[in-house]
Design a protein around this motif. Structure first.
Motif, mmCIF file in Angstrom:
data_model
loop_
_atom_site.group_PDB
_atom_site.id
_atom_site.type_symbol
_atom_site.label_atom_id
_atom_site.label_comp_id
_atom_site.label_asym_id
_atom_site.label_seq_id
_atom_site.Cartn_x
_atom_site.Cartn_y
_atom_site.Cartn_z
ATOM 1 N N ASP A 172 -6.183 -8.739 -35.403
ATOM 2 C CA ASP A 172 -5.195 -9.325 -34.105
ATOM 3 C C ASP A 172 -5.877 -9.138 -32.878
ATOM 4 O O ASP A 172 -5.772 -7.775 -32.499
ATOM 5 C CB ASP A 172 -3.879 -8.546 -34.262
ATOM 6 C CG ASP A 172 -2.796 -9.445 -33.468
ATOM 7 O OD1 ASP A 172 -3.305 -10.541 -32.998
ATOM 8 O OD2 ASP A 172 -2.321 -8.783 -32.786
ATOM 9 N N GLU A 173 -6.398 -10.216 -32.152
ATOM 10 C CA GLU A 173 -6.734 -10.142 -30.966
ATOM 11 C C GLU A 173 -5.763 -10.928 -29.881
ATOM 12 O O GLU A 173 -5.938 -10.871 -28.871
ATOM 13 C CB GLU A 173 -7.982 -10.643 -30.770
ATOM 14 C CG GLU A 173 -9.149 -9.947 -31.616
ATOM 15 C CD GLU A 173 -10.599 -10.687 -31.194
ATOM 16 O OE1 GLU A 173 -11.712 -9.800 -31.209
ATOM 17 O OE2 GLU A 173 -10.430 -11.796 -31.181
ATOM 18 N N ASN A 174 -4.472 -11.270 -30.510
ATOM 19 C CA ASN A 174 -3.751 -12.140 -29.578
ATOM 20 C C ASN A 174 -2.664 -11.401 -29.282
ATOM 21 O O ASN A 174 -1.974 -11.737 -28.460
ATOM 22 C CB ASN A 174 -3.358 -13.082 -30.508
ATOM 23 C CG ASN A 174 -4.466 -14.102 -30.844
ATOM 24 O OD1 ASN A 174 -5.241 -14.539 -30.234
ATOM 25 N ND2 ASN A 174 -4.478 -14.609 -32.192
ATOM 26 N N GLY A 175 -2.288 -10.175 -29.772
ATOM 27 C CA GLY A 175 -1.157 -9.252 -29.311
ATOM 28 C C GLY A 175 -0.073 -9.618 -30.092
ATOM 29 O O GLY A 175 1.206 -9.631 -29.516
ATOM 30 N N ALA A 176 0.074 -10.077 -31.291
ATOM 31 C CA ALA A 176 1.191 -10.092 -32.020
ATOM 32 C C ALA A 176 1.954 -8.952 -32.299
ATOM 33 O O ALA A 176 1.228 -8.018 -32.405
ATOM 34 C CB ALA A 176 0.819 -10.722 -33.306
ATOM 35 N N SER A 193 6.647 -11.323 -35.349
ATOM 36 C CA SER A 193 5.857 -12.580 -34.781
ATOM 37 C C SER A 193 5.460 -13.460 -36.097
ATOM 38 O O SER A 193 5.186 -12.648 -37.153
ATOM 39 C CB SER A 193 4.576 -12.381 -33.952
ATOM 40 O OG SER A 193 5.157 -11.592 -32.764
ATOM 41 N N ILE A 223 2.439 -15.457 -37.244
ATOM 42 C CA ILE A 223 0.882 -15.860 -37.056
ATOM 43 C C ILE A 223 0.214 -16.618 -37.873
ATOM 44 O O ILE A 223 0.742 -16.917 -39.147
ATOM 45 C CB ILE A 223 0.406 -14.558 -36.949
ATOM 46 C CG1 ILE A 223 0.308 -13.826 -38.313
ATOM 47 C CG2 ILE A 223 0.726 -13.722 -35.875
ATOM 48 C CD1 ILE A 223 -0.449 -12.363 -38.405
ATOM 49 N N TYR A 271 -7.841 -12.878 -40.412
ATOM 50 C CA TYR A 271 -7.687 -12.823 -38.909
ATOM 51 C C TYR A 271 -6.761 -13.596 -38.423
ATOM 52 O O TYR A 271 -6.419 -14.777 -38.887
ATOM 53 C CB TYR A 271 -9.045 -13.508 -38.359
ATOM 54 C CG TYR A 271 -9.189 -13.797 -36.911
ATOM 55 C CD1 TYR A 271 -9.643 -12.782 -36.146
ATOM 56 C CD2 TYR A 271 -9.005 -14.999 -36.338
ATOM 57 C CE1 TYR A 271 -9.661 -12.963 -34.747
ATOM 58 C CE2 TYR A 271 -9.155 -15.152 -34.901
ATOM 59 C CZ TYR A 271 -9.458 -14.171 -34.171
ATOM 60 O OH TYR A 271 -9.639 -14.247 -32.898
ATOM 61 N N ALA A 321 -3.608 -17.553 -34.466
ATOM 62 C CA ALA A 321 -2.706 -17.929 -33.616
ATOM 63 C C ALA A 321 -1.449 -17.065 -33.684
ATOM 64 O O ALA A 321 -1.010 -16.694 -34.793
ATOM 65 C CB ALA A 321 -2.587 -19.248 -33.472
ATOM 66 N N ILE A 322 -0.523 -17.078 -32.550
ATOM 67 C CA ILE A 322 0.825 -16.704 -32.562
ATOM 68 C C ILE A 322 1.640 -18.020 -32.594
ATOM 69 O O ILE A 322 1.552 -18.768 -31.756
ATOM 70 C CB ILE A 322 1.177 -15.803 -31.447
ATOM 71 C CG1 ILE A 322 0.457 -14.394 -31.435
ATOM 72 C CG2 ILE A 322 2.528 -15.482 -31.428
ATOM 73 C CD1 ILE A 322 0.742 -13.517 -30.406
#
Length: 92
Positions: free
Chosen positions: A49-53, A57, A59, A81, A84-85
């Motif tokens: 996770d690079e989106n900060g979920a 959440s 995803i 991977y 998106a959130i």
């Protein structure tokens, strides 16, 4: 791509050097019935996770070879991977 719900965080004691600074989440893939309110029945999976979920959440999860695409040219050993959130799912 599948929709999954984040249920936890994965903490590593030791890891592959390319995982330095990574955020790994524990997520459960959801079926249509589970999106409508049933309890998740699938096995959990570890997701990069690079989106900060956060926990709870929803995803969008990309798996397999497609999961490594965001890391080109420096490939990382990941199987899933968080692309998106998801803010909302409308099934009307």
């Amino acid at each position: 791509m599948r929709i999954a719900k984040v249920v936890g965080t994965v903490t590593l004691n030791r890891c592959h050097p390319s995982f330095a600074g990574a955020r790994l989440r524990l997520a459960v893939p959801l079926s249509l019935a589970e999106l409508k309110g049933q309890q998740p029945q699938s096995d959990e999976m570890v997701v990069w996770d690079e989106n900060g979920a956060g926990i709870g959440s929803l995803i969008a999860v990309s798996e397999g070879a497609e999961a490594t695409q965001p890391f080109r040219p420096d490939l990382k050993p990941v199987d899933a991977y968080a692309a998106a959130i998801i803010d909302a799912v409308d099934m009307s």
